[in-house]
Every structure is written in C-alpha cells, then in structure tokens.
Design a protein around this motif. Structure first.
Motif, PDB file in Angstrom:
ATOM      1  N   GLY A  11       2.393  -2.271  22.266  1.00 19.87           N
ATOM      2  CA  GLY A  11       3.581  -2.777  21.578  1.00 19.87           C
ATOM      3  C   GLY A  11       3.283  -3.744  20.470  1.00 19.87           C
ATOM      4  O   GLY A  11       4.173  -4.093  19.695  1.00 19.87           O
ATOM      5  N   SER A  12       2.033  -4.246  20.349  1.00 22.90           N
ATOM      6  CA  SER A  12       1.710  -5.225  19.305  1.00 22.90           C
ATOM      7  C   SER A  12       0.707  -4.617  18.334  1.00 22.90           C
ATOM      8  O   SER A  12      -0.499  -4.669  18.549  1.00 22.90           O
ATOM      9  CB  SER A  12       1.140  -6.495  19.931  1.00 22.90           C
ATOM     10  N   GLY A  13       1.218  -3.988  17.284  1.00 20.33           N
ATOM     11  CA  GLY A  13       0.350  -3.364  16.300  1.00 20.33           C
ATOM     12  C   GLY A  13      -0.377  -4.385  15.459  1.00 20.33           C
ATOM     13  O   GLY A  13       0.090  -5.510  15.248  1.00 20.33           O
ATOM     14  N   ASN A  14      -1.554  -4.040  14.993  1.00 21.98           N
ATOM     15  CA  ASN A  14      -2.335  -4.927  14.143  1.00 21.98           C
ATOM     16  C   ASN A  14      -1.571  -5.186  12.849  1.00 21.98           C
ATOM     17  O   ASN A  14      -1.223  -4.262  12.119  1.00 21.98           O
ATOM     18  CB  ASN A  14      -3.697  -4.269  13.853  1.00 21.98           C
ATOM     19  N   GLN A  15      -1.330  -6.422  12.531  1.00 21.03           N
ATOM     20  CA  GLN A  15      -0.530  -6.768  11.357  1.00 21.03           C
ATOM     21  C   GLN A  15      -1.220  -6.401  10.048  1.00 21.03           C
ATOM     22  O   GLN A  15      -0.584  -6.309   9.008  1.00 21.03           O
ATOM     23  CB  GLN A  15      -0.211  -8.270  11.380  1.00 21.03           C
ATOM     24  N   ASN A  16      -2.543  -6.242  10.100  1.00 19.46           N
ATOM     25  CA  ASN A  16      -3.261  -5.865   8.882  1.00 19.46           C
ATOM     26  C   ASN A  16      -3.220  -4.362   8.642  1.00 19.46           C
ATOM     27  O   ASN A  16      -3.634  -3.894   7.593  1.00 19.46           O
ATOM     28  CB  ASN A  16      -4.711  -6.329   8.966  1.00 19.46           C
ATOM     29  N   VAL A  17      -2.749  -3.604   9.630  1.00 20.16           N
ATOM     30  CA  VAL A  17      -2.592  -2.177   9.463  1.00 20.16           C
ATOM     31  C   VAL A  17      -1.167  -1.845   9.036  1.00 20.16           C
ATOM     32  O   VAL A  17      -0.925  -0.987   8.198  1.00 20.16           O
ATOM     33  CB  VAL A  17      -2.950  -1.440  10.775  1.00 20.16           C
ATOM     34  N   LEU A  18      -0.220  -2.552   9.623  1.00 22.06           N
ATOM     35  CA  LEU A  18       1.192  -2.239   9.385  1.00 22.06           C
ATOM     36  C   LEU A  18       1.645  -2.800   8.043  1.00 22.06           C
ATOM     37  O   LEU A  18       1.960  -3.987   7.926  1.00 22.06           O
ATOM     38  CB  LEU A  18       2.049  -2.812  10.518  1.00 22.06           C
ATOM     39  N   GLY A  19       1.641  -1.959   7.019  1.00 14.99           N
ATOM     40  CA  GLY A  19       2.186  -2.334   5.714  1.00 14.99           C
ATOM     41  C   GLY A  19       1.367  -3.323   4.933  1.00 14.99           C
ATOM     42  O   GLY A  19       1.886  -3.951   4.010  1.00 14.99           O
ATOM     43  N   LYS A  20       0.102  -3.526   5.288  1.00 14.66           N
ATOM     44  CA  LYS A  20      -0.702  -4.500   4.553  1.00 14.66           C
ATOM     45  C   LYS A  20      -1.904  -3.811   3.918  1.00 14.66           C
ATOM     46  O   LYS A  20      -2.318  -2.736   4.320  1.00 14.66           O
ATOM     47  CB  LYS A  20      -1.144  -5.627   5.471  1.00 14.66           C
ATOM     48  N   ASN A  21      -2.481  -4.492   2.945  1.00 17.33           N
ATOM     49  CA  ASN A  21      -3.542  -3.879   2.167  1.00 17.33           C
ATOM     50  C   ASN A  21      -4.322  -4.983   1.483  1.00 17.33           C
ATOM     51  O   ASN A  21      -3.754  -6.023   1.105  1.00 17.33           O
ATOM     52  CB  ASN A  21      -2.943  -2.931   1.125  1.00 17.33           C
ATOM     53  N   CYS A  22      -5.612  -4.782   1.288  1.00 16.86           N
ATOM     54  CA  CYS A  22      -6.419  -5.758   0.555  1.00 16.86           C
ATOM     55  C   CYS A  22      -5.846  -6.034  -0.827  1.00 16.86           C
ATOM     56  O   CYS A  22      -5.960  -7.143  -1.359  1.00 16.86           O
ATOM     57  CB  CYS A  22      -7.851  -5.254   0.433  1.00 16.86           C
ATOM     58  N   LEU A  23      -5.236  -5.009  -1.417  1.00 14.84           N
ATOM     59  CA  LEU A  23      -4.703  -5.148  -2.776  1.00 14.84           C
ATOM     60  C   LEU A  23      -3.506  -6.082  -2.835  1.00 14.84           C
ATOM     61  O   LEU A  23      -3.106  -6.501  -3.926  1.00 14.84           O
ATOM     62  CB  LEU A  23      -4.305  -3.769  -3.319  1.00 14.84           C
ATOM     63  N   ASN A  24      -2.922  -6.428  -1.690  1.00 15.32           N
ATOM     64  CA  ASN A  24      -1.826  -7.385  -1.704  1.00 15.32           C
ATOM     65  C   ASN A  24      -2.282  -8.731  -2.230  1.00 15.32           C
ATOM     66  O   ASN A  24      -1.493  -9.462  -2.849  1.00 15.32           O
ATOM     67  CB  ASN A  24      -1.244  -7.556  -0.295  1.00 15.32           C
ATOM     68  N   CYS A  25      -3.551  -9.051  -1.985  1.00 12.36           N
ATOM     69  CA  CYS A  25      -4.104 -10.310  -2.495  1.00 12.36           C
ATOM     70  C   CYS A  25      -5.089 -10.075  -3.645  1.00 12.36           C
ATOM     71  O   CYS A  25      -5.046 -10.752  -4.665  1.00 12.36           O
ATOM     72  CB  CYS A  25      -4.801 -11.081  -1.368  1.00 12.36           C
ATOM     73  N   HIS A  26      -5.980  -9.108  -3.448  1.00 13.44           N
ATOM     74  CA  HIS A  26      -7.013  -8.828  -4.452  1.00 13.44           C
ATOM     75  C   HIS A  26      -6.475  -7.749  -5.402  1.00 13.44           C
ATOM     76  O   HIS A  26      -6.950  -6.607  -5.418  1.00 13.44           O
ATOM     77  CB  HIS A  26      -8.300  -8.380  -3.765  1.00 13.44           C
ATOM     78  N   SER A  27      -5.518  -8.132  -6.219  1.00 12.00           N
ATOM     79  CA  SER A  27      -4.794  -7.151  -7.040  1.00 12.00           C
ATOM     80  C   SER A  27      -5.577  -6.702  -8.264  1.00 12.00           C
ATOM     81  O   SER A  27      -5.348  -5.608  -8.773  1.00 12.00           O
ATOM     82  CB  SER A  27      -3.446  -7.743  -7.485  1.00 12.00           C
ATOM     83  N   GLN A  28      -6.488  -7.526  -8.759  1.00 11.53           N
ATOM     84  CA  GLN A  28      -7.241  -7.187  -9.971  1.00 11.53           C
ATOM     85  C   GLN A  28      -8.551  -6.505  -9.587  1.00 11.53           C
ATOM     86  O   GLN A  28      -9.646  -6.986  -9.884  1.00 11.53           O
ATOM     87  CB  GLN A  28      -7.501  -8.450 -10.798  1.00 11.53           C
ATOM     88  N   VAL A  29      -8.426  -5.381  -8.914  1.00  8.36           N
ATOM     89  CA  VAL A  29      -9.600  -4.771  -8.294  1.00  8.36           C
ATOM     90  C   VAL A  29     -10.593  -4.226  -9.322  1.00  8.36           C
ATOM     91  O   VAL A  29     -11.779  -4.053  -9.021  1.00  8.36           O
ATOM     92  CB  VAL A  29      -9.138  -3.659  -7.318  1.00  8.36           C
ATOM     93  N   HIS A  30     -10.152  -3.964 -10.540  1.00 11.55           N
ATOM     94  CA  HIS A  30     -11.074  -3.448 -11.562  1.00 11.55           C
ATOM     95  C   HIS A  30     -11.813  -4.560 -12.304  1.00 11.55           C
ATOM     96  O   HIS A  30     -12.820  -4.297 -12.956  1.00 11.55           O
ATOM     97  CB  HIS A  30     -10.304  -2.583 -12.567  1.00 11.55           C
ATOM     98  N   GLY A  31     -11.323  -5.778 -12.207  1.00  9.93           N
ATOM     99  CA  GLY A  31     -11.969  -6.905 -12.869  1.00  9.93           C
ATOM    100  C   GLY A  31     -10.939  -7.910 -13.337  1.00  9.93           C
ATOM    101  O   GLY A  31      -9.759  -7.584 -13.504  1.00  9.93           O
ATOM    102  N   SER A  32     -11.366  -9.138 -13.536  1.00 12.94           N
ATOM    103  CA  SER A  32     -10.438 -10.207 -13.915  1.00 12.94           C
ATOM    104  C   SER A  32     -11.051 -11.088 -14.996  1.00 12.94           C
ATOM    105  O   SER A  32     -12.263 -11.329 -15.000  1.00 12.94           O
ATOM    106  CB  SER A  32     -10.092 -11.060 -12.691  1.00 12.94           C
TER     107      SER A  32
END
Length: 290
Positions: free
Chosen positions: A259-280
């Motif tokens: 009943g307790s799904g991993n919060q990093n799997v449910l609707g989350k993604n590294c790109l939520n924070c690291h959005s400039q994945v091609h470079g900054s």
C-alpha cells in the motif's frame, strides 16, 4: 547572309545522318513512340539531351549495343531491365560516368553499394519526375528495405517523418558519407544539432553523455518513452548515476508493492530537479538544476 544560313540548314540533316552512319545506331527506328512510350519519356528529362539527343542519348547510357542493333533479342550493351539486367558494376558505371561527384562522391564502399544496390535500384532516369527525388516516394523506397525503422516511426514518441515534416534524406545520404550510418554530418551529434541548436553549447557546465553522443539517451527514429528516450526516468539516469551527491536507490517495480508505493517512482523524475540535462550556463548550475 541568308544564302549562308540556307546552306547550313540544308547541310545539317546530312551531317546528322553521317554521324549516325559512323557508329551511332538508330535506336528510335525500332523503339518508336507508339511502341515504347515509357522509353520516349526520357526525352522529357535532362538525360534526353545526352549525346546530342535522339539515339545519341540512348547510347550515352546503354552503350553502342551493336549486337542488339543487329538482333533485337540480344541484350543491349548495358541493360537496366526489366527482363534482363547487366552486372551491377556495369549499370552503376553508366551512371557514375557523369554522377561521380557531389552527393555521390562516397558511393564506392558505401553501405548500399556493399549490399549490391545500384543507381536504378531507386532511380528511374526515364521518368520526368524521378521517384527517388520526391520526398514521399523516396521515403517509401527507404522504408521498403528498412522495415525496422518503419516500425519505429509508429511508436508514441517519434520524429515527424510520417507527417512529412522531415524525411530520411534530411539526416542520411543514401549514396554514402564519411560519417556513421551514412549521415550527412560527421557525427550523430552534429546531425542532431542541425535542428536542435539550443542544445549545441558550449556550456559552462556540461553533461558529458549529452556532449558525447545523443543516441546514448535518445533513439533517433522512435521510442515508447517520451522525448525519444531509450528508457524512462529515473531508470535512464540511474544507468550512470547510482549514488551521486545525495542518497540514490534503484527505483523499480519493487517500490510499487503493497500500500505504500515508493514516492520516487510515483510521478517523480530526476528531471524535476535536474532540468538542464543537456548543459547549463548558470553560475550555480553545476548540478544542472538551473
């Protein structure tokens, strides 16, 4: 002056006849307009003017064909079919005598040449509109052999090839190139950056895989994941970033059990924070977060 022009006009037919008697067969004596409409279509193209036009244009590509002139059942010097075909090297040589530079410069040793293909595998020099020179028909010709790519073009995320907004020839040179996969550009990245110029850089903070090869993360023709990605996040990122700077655990289907799904799997993604994945280029963008 009028007498001179009249004299030249009277002499020209005899000059042409003499040229034909000196070795140029009269192809159009047998291949008449009513008998071979498809053959005569060549005179609506640039090839119809080769060798001075008329039968001379036939000889320019098919050779003198002396035996064929004496016996119509014999094969012409260079035959492109449909019933009988000369060897691939002879057919290709007839075209490469003129088309040896430009886009065909790297034909020798190209993937298509090694597979035994020749010019007439795709081109039809007798047609006013060569099918290989029209985007729609050229794409159909490519996909008739490259069936895997044809299937990838139907996946949820894909380049808009099926919609006609781009085509195979925008990236690939079917006559060969010095780059991989017969690309017009020297590398995969150079090819992608022709359109995706905002990803070019240089960046103050680079993401090494993005600078090295776009295909490390993206599939060029189509993918089941968004943005042509080879895998969805965070699984894609964790192929390299197992534990970097903050606790990082493999996020897979096991996080969905109970009943307790991993919060990093449910609707989350590294790109939520690291959005400039091609470079900054942000002074504080070392972690590609801005």
């Amino acid at each position: 002056m009028r007498w001179l022009l009249l004299t030249l006009a009277l002499c020209l037919p005899s000059i042409a006849t003499a040229a034909e008697q000196e070795g140029v067969p009269e192809c159009l004596g047998c291949h008449t307009l009513t008998a071979d409409v498809a053959v005569h279509a060549v005179f609506q193209t640039v090839h119809g003017g080769l060798g001075g036009g008329g039968s001379g244009s036939c000889v320019s590509c098919h050779g003198a064909s002396e035996e064929h002139a004496l016996d119509p059942t014999a094969m012409p010097g260079v035959s492109f079919g449909p019933r009988r075909e000369s060897a691939a090297a002879e057919r290709a040589g007839a075209c490469l005598g003129c088309h040896s530079g430009g886009g065909a410069l790297h034909w020798a040793g190209s993937e298509h040449q090694r597979e035994g293909m020749v010019c007439d595998s795709c081109h039809d020099s007798h047609r006013q509109q060569d099918p290989a020179l029209t985007d729609t028909q050229a794409q159909q010709a490519c996909l008739s052999c490259h069936t895997r790519v044809q299937a990838e073009l139907l996946l949820p995320s894909r380049h808009p090839i099926a919609e006609g907004k781009t085509n195979c020839g925008d990236c690939h040179n079917p006559h060969g190139s010095l780059g991989e996969a017969s690309l017009h550009q020297a590398s995969v990245n150079d090819s992608c950056l022709q359109c995706h110029q905002e990803k070019r850089g240089p960046f103050l903070w680079e993401h090494p895989p993005a600078a090295e090869d776009c295909s490390l993360c993206h599939r060029p023709h189509g993918a089941i994941h968004e943005r042509l990605l080879t895998a969805r996040g965070p699984a894609l990122c964790q192929q390299c970033h197992v534990a970097a700077f903050h606790p990082s655990l493999p996020y897979g289907a096991e996080g969905l059990a109970g009943g307790s799904g991993n919060q990093n799997v449910l609707g989350k993604n590294c790109l939520n924070c690291h959005s400039q994945v091609h470079g900054s280029n942000h002074p504080s963008g070392a972690r590609l977060t801005r």
